[in-house]
Design a protein around this motif. Structure first.
Motif, PDB file in Angstrom:
ATOM      1  N   LEU A 220     -24.072 -60.459 146.074  1.00  0.00           N
ATOM      2  CA  LEU A 220     -24.371 -61.655 146.676  1.00  0.00           C
ATOM      3  C   LEU A 220     -24.041 -61.718 148.201  1.00  0.00           C
ATOM      4  O   LEU A 220     -23.006 -61.490 148.293  1.00  0.00           O
ATOM      5  CB  LEU A 220     -23.731 -62.765 145.982  1.00  0.00           C
ATOM      6  N   MET A 221     -24.860 -62.515 149.656  1.00  0.00           N
ATOM      7  CA  MET A 221     -24.328 -63.036 150.743  1.00  0.00           C
ATOM      8  C   MET A 221     -25.077 -64.179 151.109  1.00  0.00           C
ATOM      9  O   MET A 221     -25.795 -64.488 150.730  1.00  0.00           O
ATOM     10  CB  MET A 221     -24.564 -61.931 151.515  1.00  0.00           C
ATOM     11  N   THR A 222     -23.973 -64.453 151.185  1.00  0.00           N
ATOM     12  CA  THR A 222     -24.476 -65.831 152.517  1.00  0.00           C
ATOM     13  C   THR A 222     -24.707 -65.600 153.946  1.00  0.00           C
ATOM     14  O   THR A 222     -23.596 -64.876 154.546  1.00  0.00           O
ATOM     15  CB  THR A 222     -23.463 -67.614 151.784  1.00  0.00           C
ATOM     16  N   ASP A 223     -24.895 -67.269 154.975  1.00  0.00           N
ATOM     17  CA  ASP A 223     -24.741 -66.731 156.349  1.00  0.00           C
ATOM     18  C   ASP A 223     -24.095 -68.324 156.809  1.00  0.00           C
ATOM     19  O   ASP A 223     -24.355 -69.197 156.801  1.00  0.00           O
ATOM     20  CB  ASP A 223     -26.239 -66.494 156.521  1.00  0.00           C
ATOM     21  N   SER A 224     -22.991 -67.607 157.784  1.00  0.00           N
ATOM     22  CA  SER A 224     -22.304 -68.656 158.595  1.00  0.00           C
ATOM     23  C   SER A 224     -20.797 -69.218 157.666  1.00  0.00           C
ATOM     24  O   SER A 224     -20.454 -70.357 158.143  1.00  0.00           O
ATOM     25  CB  SER A 224     -22.936 -69.602 159.416  1.00  0.00           C
TER      26      SER A 224
ATOM     27  N   CYS B 173     -28.472 -54.343 143.203  1.00  0.00           N
ATOM     28  CA  CYS B 173     -30.010 -56.104 143.974  1.00  0.00           C
ATOM     29  C   CYS B 173     -29.050 -56.764 145.038  1.00  0.00           C
ATOM     30  O   CYS B 173     -27.808 -56.882 144.500  1.00  0.00           O
ATOM     31  CB  CYS B 173     -29.881 -56.201 142.201  1.00  0.00           C
ATOM     32  N   VAL B 174     -29.116 -57.215 145.699  1.00  0.00           N
ATOM     33  CA  VAL B 174     -28.708 -57.911 147.233  1.00  0.00           C
ATOM     34  C   VAL B 174     -30.142 -58.862 146.865  1.00  0.00           C
ATOM     35  O   VAL B 174     -31.044 -59.457 146.970  1.00  0.00           O
ATOM     36  CB  VAL B 174     -28.638 -56.838 148.195  1.00  0.00           C
ATOM     37  N   ALA B 175     -28.569 -60.263 146.714  1.00  0.00           N
ATOM     38  CA  ALA B 175     -29.369 -61.796 146.982  1.00  0.00           C
ATOM     39  C   ALA B 175     -29.004 -61.898 148.205  1.00  0.00           C
ATOM     40  O   ALA B 175     -27.827 -62.346 148.555  1.00  0.00           O
ATOM     41  CB  ALA B 175     -29.123 -62.199 146.041  1.00  0.00           C
ATOM     42  N   SER B 176     -29.647 -61.801 149.425  1.00  0.00           N
ATOM     43  CA  SER B 176     -29.151 -62.338 150.779  1.00  0.00           C
ATOM     44  C   SER B 176     -29.791 -63.231 151.279  1.00  0.00           C
ATOM     45  O   SER B 176     -30.612 -63.558 151.284  1.00  0.00           O
ATOM     46  CB  SER B 176     -29.502 -61.302 151.505  1.00  0.00           C
TER      47      SER B 176
ATOM     48  N   VAL C  10     -28.721 -67.331 140.016  1.00  0.00           N
ATOM     49  CA  VAL C  10     -28.507 -65.940 139.572  1.00  0.00           C
ATOM     50  C   VAL C  10     -26.824 -65.381 138.905  1.00  0.00           C
ATOM     51  O   VAL C  10     -27.332 -64.522 137.781  1.00  0.00           O
ATOM     52  CB  VAL C  10     -28.339 -64.839 141.488  1.00  0.00           C
ATOM     53  N   LEU C  11     -26.226 -66.146 138.937  1.00  0.00           N
ATOM     54  CA  LEU C  11     -24.854 -65.535 138.484  1.00  0.00           C
ATOM     55  C   LEU C  11     -24.630 -65.930 136.284  1.00  0.00           C
ATOM     56  O   LEU C  11     -24.696 -64.822 135.770  1.00  0.00           O
ATOM     57  CB  LEU C  11     -23.435 -66.500 138.903  1.00  0.00           C
ATOM     58  N   GLU C  12     -25.911 -67.605 136.600  1.00  0.00           N
ATOM     59  CA  GLU C  12     -26.094 -67.219 134.532  1.00  0.00           C
ATOM     60  C   GLU C  12     -26.759 -66.560 134.696  1.00  0.00           C
ATOM     61  O   GLU C  12     -26.759 -65.780 133.439  1.00  0.00           O
ATOM     62  CB  GLU C  12     -26.437 -68.602 134.787  1.00  0.00           C
ATOM     63  N   ALA C  13     -28.118 -65.756 135.043  1.00  0.00           N
ATOM     64  CA  ALA C  13     -28.936 -64.433 134.524  1.00  0.00           C
ATOM     65  C   ALA C  13     -28.245 -63.183 134.719  1.00  0.00           C
ATOM     66  O   ALA C  13     -27.944 -62.510 133.547  1.00  0.00           O
ATOM     67  CB  ALA C  13     -29.836 -64.522 136.193  1.00  0.00           C
ATOM     68  N   ALA C  14     -27.266 -63.033 135.751  1.00  0.00           N
ATOM     69  CA  ALA C  14     -26.424 -61.293 135.313  1.00  0.00           C
ATOM     70  C   ALA C  14     -25.482 -61.675 134.795  1.00  0.00           C
ATOM     71  O   ALA C  14     -25.189 -61.610 133.424  1.00  0.00           O
ATOM     72  CB  ALA C  14     -25.262 -61.386 136.513  1.00  0.00           C
TER      73      ALA C  14
END
Length: 491
Positions: free
Chosen positions: A9-13, A180-183, A260-264
């Motif tokens: 999992l990735m965010t920006d800034s 799996c990446v969620a960016s 997404v964490l809930e689904a994982a």
């Protein structure tokens, strides 16, 4: 035992102190805070370059930005560089990349085409998102004032659609080995999210940091130029940074990550979960804004949480460059020679292990397409967990003691009592530049006013050829035409 399910999992800034678990209780990030409680929180984690594309190179290519033609935004990655998606899929791992990619050399939104190795059915970069919208909706999606003007719903946002696809992948492929990446682009501008998240920070201002008082007198000139438009703000003792849309999107992306964490947890409870951000944001610290060629903590230090190896806080210096080899090692796959960082896996598996003596941060330029943002500002930085040495090739160098000076106010570059520490760091930094075939290496980095070294036209008299034999023939020796026996040898 190998772990062959990884959700990234990735965010920006999103700098570290924009999460509650990193000490700012005013930031509402319950899902990431819960992930921190369940896993390892790294307190000294750093990007390889505080800029979007170069930072992603360190993570998803396993190379420093200077090694793969990614030392600026809008640069195409070298043709002989493979992503970890390609490398992992060739070992039977189902790889999916959903969200902001920023590594194809296109503009900010990308080319909309799935790179080799990733599942094309799940590929979804920002250009794909915009192509789902009408022309009118595209403009709406790029304006912050759309929050109020159009009552933005979560279903309209890029982040929500990224989360939907990640959830779908976890539901359908949880019985396979996967990466799996969620960016997410959020909380990066233009700061688009439902209004209720912005309203949470309508009157909020960050606590005033000590480095608002930094005059930058003994710092590089480019920092003074960068700060010039904002000094009148930070000189006001009552001034504190406020940005309700930025902070609102920070909480909003936590909500989407929570989905997404809930689904994982439901579909792949045994998956390793890695969360980070590409870089931070200065938010007026040292009178600077945004990101750029200054590896201050606000800019270069990022959040890093990893679930799957127990719960604790890790205070050793770590880097994004350690993640790709760690994923390979935890999956039981040989680490490619082309990867330039040490694997973080031993430190994950055993909290008493420290993988890095130092971590490295660099900078080239902001973007090929943009004339501004300081243009070309070559910088290399080394940090050992306490002392940070910064070489600004065209300007004044810097050194900070973060134990005694966490706000990085006092430049110690000429402090004689620290000359041995400084020079040892300098030599380790130069060794790193040669070890990684830094194309900008030269005697100019070695011979500095505070540590004079003999200038040498032929430098170390070595040749350093590339080793990437999984995907290209072994390189040939110039003098014989035969396959090289050693990649690093006297020339």
């Amino acid at each position: 035992m190998s772990k062959r399910k990884v959700l990234f999992l990735m965010t920006d800034s999103q700098r570290a102190d924009m999460l509650g678990c990193y000490g700012n209780s005013d930031m509402h990030t319950p899902n990431l805070d819960r992930l921190a409680e369940q896993g390892i929180r790294f307190d000294k984690a750093y990007t390889t370059q505080p800029l979007c594309q170069p930072a992603r190179a360190g993570i998803f290519l396993g190379c420093y930005p200077h090694s793969c033609a990614s030392w600026s935004n809008s640069m195409g990655v070298s043709g002989n560089v493979q992503s970890i998606g390609k490398r992992l899929s060739d070992h039977g791992v189902h790889t999916a990349y959903i969200g902001k990619w920023h590594l194809d050399g296109g503009d900010y939104f990308g080319l909309g085409r799935c790179p080799e190795g990733w599942d094309a059915d799940y590929w979804y970069d920002m250009r794909n998102y915009l192509e789902e919208l009408t022309p009118e909706e595209r403009v709406i999606s790029r304006r912050t004032d759309s929050i109020e003007k159009y009552d933005i719903k979560e279903e309209f946002t890029f982040g929500h659609r990224v989360a939907d696809r990640a959830i779908d992948f976890l539901k359908n492929y949880n019985d396979e080995d996967f990466f799996c990446v969620a960016s997410f682009d959020e909380p990066h501008g233009p700061y688009l999210c439902p209004k209720k998240y912005v309203d949470m920070y309508a009157d909020y201002k960050l606590p005033r940091p000590g480095n608002f008082d930094d005059t930058l007198e003994d710092k590089p000139e480019f920092q003074r130029l960068w700060a010039r438009p904002f000094r009148h703000l930070t000189e006001d003792p009552e001034f504190r940074a406020s940005h309700k849309e930025f902070f609102g999107c920070n909480t909003y992306v936590d909500y989407e990550i929570g989905r997404v964490l809930e689904a994982a947890e439901k579909y792949a409870p045994d998956a390793v979960i890695i969360y980070t951000s590409d870089h931070g944001d200065m938010l007026f610290s040292h009178s600077l804004t945004g990101k750029g060629p200054a590896p201050y903590e606000e800019n270069a230090r990022i959040p890093l949480l990893i679930k799957g190896f127990g719960s604790r806080v890790d205070e050793n210096p770590v880097s994004h460059i350690n993640l790709a080899p760690a994923v390979f090692e935890m999956m039981g796959i040989d680490i490619p020679k082309a990867f330039e960082g040490k694997s973080l896996y031993p430190e994950l598996a055993d909290g008493s292990v420290r993988v890095n003596d130092h971590i490295f941060v660099e900078y080239g330029r902001y973007e090929v397409d943009h004339d501004g943002f300081g243009s070309f500002q070559p910088m290399r930085c080394i940090f050992d967990g306490r002392y940070k040495l910064v070489i600004n090739l065209l300007d004044t160098d810097e050194m900070y003691d973060l134990q005694e000076d966490p706000d990085e106010m006092v430049n110690l570059i000429h402090e004689e009592r620290l000359s041995q520490v400084r020079n040892k760091l300098h030599e380790a930094l130069i060794d790193q530049m040669y070890r990684t075939r830094d194309p900008f290496r030269s005697y100019h980095w070695e011979d500095r006013p505070w540590h004079r070294m003999e200038r040498n036209w032929d430098s170390r008299h070595m040749t350093r050829q590339r080793e990437n034999e999984e995907y290209e023939p072994r390189q040939l020796d110039y003098d014989t035409g035969l396959e090289m026996e050693s990649a690093v040898r006297k020339k």
